[in-house]
Motif scaffolding. Structure first.
Motif, PDB file in Angstrom:
ATOM      1  N   GLY A 197      42.020   0.345  53.708  1.00 44.36           N
ATOM      2  CA  GLY A 197      43.467   0.439  53.543  1.00 44.36           C
ATOM      3  C   GLY A 197      44.188   0.488  54.872  1.00 44.36           C
ATOM      4  N   LEU A 198      43.428   0.757  55.930  1.00 40.91           N
ATOM      5  CA  LEU A 198      44.003   0.878  57.267  1.00 40.91           C
ATOM      6  C   LEU A 198      42.988   0.428  58.298  1.00 40.91           C
ATOM      7  CD1 LEU A 198      46.034   2.079  59.420  1.00 40.91           C
ATOM      8  CD2 LEU A 198      44.763   4.224  59.172  1.00 40.91           C
ATOM      9  N   LEU A 199      43.449  -0.340  59.270  1.00 38.02           N
ATOM     10  CA  LEU A 199      42.630  -0.666  60.440  1.00 38.02           C
ATOM     11  C   LEU A 199      43.436  -0.343  61.689  1.00 38.02           C
ATOM     12  CD1 LEU A 199      40.226  -3.482  61.267  1.00 38.02           C
ATOM     13  CD2 LEU A 199      42.159  -3.099  62.812  1.00 38.02           C
ATOM     14  N   VAL A 200      42.779   0.332  62.632  1.00 37.73           N
ATOM     15  CA  VAL A 200      43.417   0.673  63.895  1.00 37.73           C
ATOM     16  C   VAL A 200      42.573   0.110  65.029  1.00 37.73           C
ATOM     17  CG1 VAL A 200      44.388   2.501  65.304  1.00 37.73           C
ATOM     18  CG2 VAL A 200      44.198   2.826  62.839  1.00 37.73           C
ATOM     19  N   ALA A 251      42.888  -9.177  54.740  1.00 34.73           N
ATOM     20  CA  ALA A 251      44.076  -8.686  54.028  1.00 34.73           C
ATOM     21  C   ALA A 251      44.173  -7.162  54.029  1.00 34.73           C
ATOM     22  CB  ALA A 251      44.092  -9.217  52.598  1.00 34.73           C
ATOM     23  N   VAL A 252      43.896  -6.547  55.174  1.00 40.92           N
ATOM     24  CA  VAL A 252      44.037  -5.094  55.293  1.00 40.92           C
ATOM     25  C   VAL A 252      45.527  -4.751  55.197  1.00 40.92           C
ATOM     26  CG1 VAL A 252      43.669  -3.084  56.768  1.00 40.92           C
ATOM     27  CG2 VAL A 252      41.968  -4.928  56.721  1.00 40.92           C
ATOM     28  N   PRO A 253      45.911  -3.845  54.304  1.00 43.02           N
ATOM     29  CA  PRO A 253      47.336  -3.564  54.080  1.00 43.02           C
ATOM     30  C   PRO A 253      48.095  -3.069  55.305  1.00 43.02           C
ATOM     31  CG  PRO A 253      46.013  -2.695  52.283  1.00 43.02           C
ATOM     32  CD  PRO A 253      45.055  -3.116  53.356  1.00 43.02           C
ATOM     33  N   ARG A 254      47.451  -2.224  56.102  1.00 41.55           N
ATOM     34  CA  ARG A 254      48.148  -1.648  57.250  1.00 41.55           C
ATOM     35  C   ARG A 254      47.287  -1.781  58.501  1.00 41.55           C
ATOM     36  NH1 ARG A 254      50.272   4.633  57.919  1.00 41.55           N
ATOM     37  NH2 ARG A 254      51.443   4.315  59.830  1.00 41.55           N
ATOM     38  N   VAL A 255      47.880  -2.387  59.529  1.00 41.81           N
ATOM     39  CA  VAL A 255      47.156  -2.616  60.778  1.00 41.81           C
ATOM     40  C   VAL A 255      47.978  -2.062  61.939  1.00 41.81           C
ATOM     41  CG1 VAL A 255      46.197  -4.332  62.358  1.00 41.81           C
ATOM     42  CG2 VAL A 255      46.035  -4.689  59.880  1.00 41.81           C
ATOM     43  N   ALA A 256      47.360  -1.192  62.719  1.00 43.85           N
ATOM     44  CA  ALA A 256      47.993  -0.655  63.921  1.00 43.85           C
ATOM     45  C   ALA A 256      47.136  -1.038  65.115  1.00 43.85           C
ATOM     46  CB  ALA A 256      48.126   0.864  63.840  1.00 43.85           C
ATOM     47  N   ALA A 257      47.779  -1.286  66.250  1.00 46.83           N
ATOM     48  CA  ALA A 257      47.030  -1.712  67.432  1.00 46.83           C
ATOM     49  C   ALA A 257      47.588  -1.067  68.689  1.00 46.83           C
ATOM     50  CB  ALA A 257      47.067  -3.230  67.567  1.00 46.83           C
ATOM     51  N   ARG A 258      46.691  -0.690  69.559  1.00 51.17           N
ATOM     52  CA  ARG A 258      47.054  -0.084  70.839  1.00 51.17           C
ATOM     53  C   ARG A 258      47.474  -1.164  71.833  1.00 51.17           C
ATOM     54  NH1 ARG A 258      42.699   3.325  74.490  1.00 51.17           N
ATOM     55  NH2 ARG A 258      43.969   3.594  76.358  1.00 51.17           N
ATOM     56  N   VAL A 259      48.573  -0.899  72.542  1.00 54.83           N
ATOM     57  CA  VAL A 259      49.041  -1.789  73.607  1.00 54.83           C
ATOM     58  C   VAL A 259      48.685  -1.135  74.939  1.00 54.83           C
ATOM     59  CG1 VAL A 259      50.998  -3.004  74.607  1.00 54.83           C
ATOM     60  CG2 VAL A 259      50.967  -2.501  72.149  1.00 54.83           C
ATOM     61  N   ASP A 281      43.696  -5.569  75.455  1.00 52.16           N
ATOM     62  CA  ASP A 281      44.747  -6.055  74.561  1.00 52.16           C
ATOM     63  C   ASP A 281      44.325  -7.305  73.797  1.00 52.16           C
ATOM     64  OD1 ASP A 281      46.495  -4.025  75.105  1.00 52.16           O
ATOM     65  OD2 ASP A 281      47.664  -5.138  76.586  1.00 52.16           O
ATOM     66  N   GLU A 282      43.590  -8.202  74.448  1.00 57.98           N
ATOM     67  CA  GLU A 282      43.146  -9.413  73.763  1.00 57.98           C
ATOM     68  C   GLU A 282      42.244  -9.067  72.583  1.00 57.98           C
ATOM     69  OE1 GLU A 282      41.404 -12.263  76.347  1.00 57.98           O
ATOM     70  OE2 GLU A 282      43.183 -12.474  77.615  1.00 57.98           O
ATOM     71  N   ASP A 283      41.332  -8.132  72.799  1.00 56.07           N
ATOM     72  CA  ASP A 283      40.452  -7.711  71.711  1.00 56.07           C
ATOM     73  C   ASP A 283      41.253  -7.087  70.574  1.00 56.07           C
ATOM     74  OD1 ASP A 283      38.294  -8.617  73.102  1.00 56.07           O
ATOM     75  OD2 ASP A 283      37.509  -6.648  73.647  1.00 56.07           O
ATOM     76  N   ASN A 284      42.219  -6.251  70.913  1.00 55.28           N
ATOM     77  CA  ASN A 284      43.017  -5.593  69.877  1.00 55.28           C
ATOM     78  C   ASN A 284      43.806  -6.604  69.052  1.00 55.28           C
ATOM     79  OD1 ASN A 284      42.085  -3.086  70.644  1.00 55.28           O
ATOM     80  ND2 ASN A 284      43.848  -2.615  71.928  1.00 55.28           N
ATOM     81  N   LEU A 285      44.294  -7.646  69.699  1.00 56.90           N
ATOM     82  CA  LEU A 285      45.029  -8.684  68.976  1.00 56.90           C
ATOM     83  C   LEU A 285      44.104  -9.483  68.060  1.00 56.90           C
ATOM     84  CD1 LEU A 285      47.410  -9.960  71.795  1.00 56.90           C
ATOM     85  CD2 LEU A 285      48.090  -8.769  69.701  1.00 56.90           C
ATOM     86  N   VAL A 286      42.929  -9.828  68.556  1.00 55.71           N
ATOM     87  CA  VAL A 286      41.977 -10.583  67.737  1.00 55.71           C
ATOM     88  C   VAL A 286      41.544  -9.766  66.524  1.00 55.71           C
ATOM     89  CG1 VAL A 286      39.656 -11.576  67.670  1.00 55.71           C
ATOM     90  CG2 VAL A 286      41.142 -12.022  69.628  1.00 55.71           C
ATOM     91  N   VAL A 287      41.234  -8.499  66.746  1.00 57.68           N
ATOM     92  CA  VAL A 287      40.821  -7.624  65.647  1.00 57.68           C
ATOM     93  C   VAL A 287      41.944  -7.499  64.617  1.00 57.68           C
ATOM     94  CG1 VAL A 287      40.192  -5.261  65.032  1.00 57.68           C
ATOM     95  CG2 VAL A 287      39.166  -6.332  67.038  1.00 57.68           C
ATOM     96  N   SER A 288      43.170  -7.339  65.093  1.00 55.73           N
ATOM     97  CA  SER A 288      44.317  -7.200  64.188  1.00 55.73           C
ATOM     98  C   SER A 288      44.530  -8.457  63.359  1.00 55.73           C
ATOM     99  CB  SER A 288      45.587  -6.894  64.994  1.00 55.73           C
ATOM    100  OG  SER A 288      45.467  -5.675  65.686  1.00 55.73           O
ATOM    101  N   VAL A 294      49.809  -7.482  63.376  1.00 54.35           N
ATOM    102  CA  VAL A 294      50.069  -6.084  63.727  1.00 54.35           C
ATOM    103  C   VAL A 294      51.294  -5.569  62.970  1.00 54.35           C
ATOM    104  CG1 VAL A 294      50.595  -4.468  65.590  1.00 54.35           C
ATOM    105  CG2 VAL A 294      49.076  -6.423  66.014  1.00 54.35           C
ATOM    106  N   ASP A 295      51.091  -4.535  62.169  1.00 48.09           N
ATOM    107  CA  ASP A 295      52.216  -3.892  61.487  1.00 48.09           C
ATOM    108  C   ASP A 295      52.911  -2.894  62.406  1.00 48.09           C
ATOM    109  OD1 ASP A 295      51.810  -5.128  58.891  1.00 48.09           O
ATOM    110  OD2 ASP A 295      50.014  -3.882  58.743  1.00 48.09           O
ATOM    111  N   THR A 296      52.114  -2.172  63.194  1.00 47.90           N
ATOM    112  CA  THR A 296      52.666  -1.165  64.094  1.00 47.90           C
ATOM    113  C   THR A 296      51.940  -1.211  65.425  1.00 47.90           C
ATOM    114  OG1 THR A 296      53.121   0.276  62.207  1.00 47.90           O
ATOM    115  CG2 THR A 296      53.216   1.277  64.392  1.00 47.90           C
ATOM    116  N   ALA A 297      52.701  -1.420  66.504  1.00 46.22           N
ATOM    117  CA  ALA A 297      52.135  -1.388  67.851  1.00 46.22           C
ATOM    118  C   ALA A 297      52.218   0.035  68.390  1.00 46.22           C
ATOM    119  CB  ALA A 297      52.899  -2.341  68.762  1.00 46.22           C
ATOM    120  N   VAL A 298      51.156   0.487  69.022  1.00 51.00           N
ATOM    121  CA  VAL A 298      51.110   1.829  69.596  1.00 51.00           C
ATOM    122  C   VAL A 298      51.380   1.705  71.092  1.00 51.00           C
ATOM    123  CG1 VAL A 298      49.723   3.895  69.915  1.00 51.00           C
ATOM    124  CG2 VAL A 298      49.392   2.477  67.880  1.00 51.00           C
ATOM    125  N   PRO A 299      52.576   2.068  71.551  1.00 52.92           N
ATOM    126  CA  PRO A 299      52.927   1.889  72.967  1.00 52.92           C
ATOM    127  C   PRO A 299      52.185   2.847  73.874  1.00 52.92           C
ATOM    128  CG  PRO A 299      54.647   3.096  71.845  1.00 52.92           C
ATOM    129  CD  PRO A 299      53.668   2.680  70.782  1.00 52.92           C
TER     130      PRO A 299
END
Length: 218
Positions: free
Chosen positions: A67-70, A91-99, A76-83, A114-119
């Motif tokens: 239900g969630l992937l973080v 089709a993970v409903p909620r995706v957050a990624a570290r910037v 950053d490139e890895d985080n974008l690919v994973v997201s 990315v649904d929510t970017a973590v600044p």
């Protein structure tokens, strides 16, 4: 909820602890086999060594039912690919990624899944307000990134805090009880809330050590 975390650094392990304490089913993935081995037995989560940029690894980790992937890696490139894989392929409903690099912030949006970017930086007061207002995953992620520790402690029949209200407990400066998990349900605590044996507390602090937190309640 099933949660999948890519990256077992400080940020990833802290959010794994928080989610697991709130009775979520958590899988933590990291490409570093030694790091994963070092965490074995220390976290109440499923650990998996592998590259989260590999769809096969994500599928094995449970992305199809998450239900969630973080994405919390230091790249950053890895985080974008994973997201992108999480959202488009699984089709993970909620995706957050570290910037990690603020210059890349513009990339972290729905186009990359990315649904929510973590600044990288958010005012501390805002972080505390978010964390105490709800058991919000992204707020807790931001706390960890800002150098604020998220610590879990449990109340037992022998704890000095058992039967006392939160207002009666002298907490170290800069420390807030963000959540009390009682009978499997997280609640936002009020000062008059009386602690009971079996309660699990999630405490955030930017000054106190884990030992000082435990000493205040035990």
């Amino acid at each position: 909820m099933k949660a999948l975390i890519a990256g077992a650094g400080r940020l990833g392990t802290q959010i794994a602890q928080v989610l697991a304490a709130a009775r979520n089913e958590v899988t933590l993935v990291d490409v570093d086999e030694d790091r994963v081995a070092a965490l074995a037995g220390r976290l109440p989560v499923r650990l998996l060594a592998g590259d989260a940029c590999d769809p096969a690894v994500l599928e094995h980790a449970g992305a199809l039912t998450a239900g969630l992937l973080v994405a919390t890696t230091g790249d950053d490139e890895d985080n974008l690919v994973v997201s992108l894989l999480a959202k488009r392929r699984f089709a993970v409903p909620r995706v957050a990624a570290r910037v990690n690099d603020e210059e890349n912030t513009w990339l972290f949006d729905h186009r990359w899944g990315v649904d929510t970017a973590v600044p990288a930086a958010t005012p501390l007061i805002s972080l505390i307000e978010e964390a105490t207002g709800a058991t919000d995953t992204v707020a807790l992620l931001r706390l960890s990134k800002a150098g604020v520790d998220v610590i879990e402690t449990a109340i037992t029949p022998r704890s000095r805090a058992a039967g006392r209200t939160l207002a009666e407990i002298a907490l170290p400066e800069g420390t807030v009880v963000a959540t009390v998990v009682r009978e499997g349900r997280p609640t936002v605590p009020a000062p008059g809330m009386r602690l009971r044996p079996g309660d699990e507390l999630l405490v955030v602090s930017h000054t106190a050590t884990e030992g000082e937190i435990h000493a205040a309640f035990q």
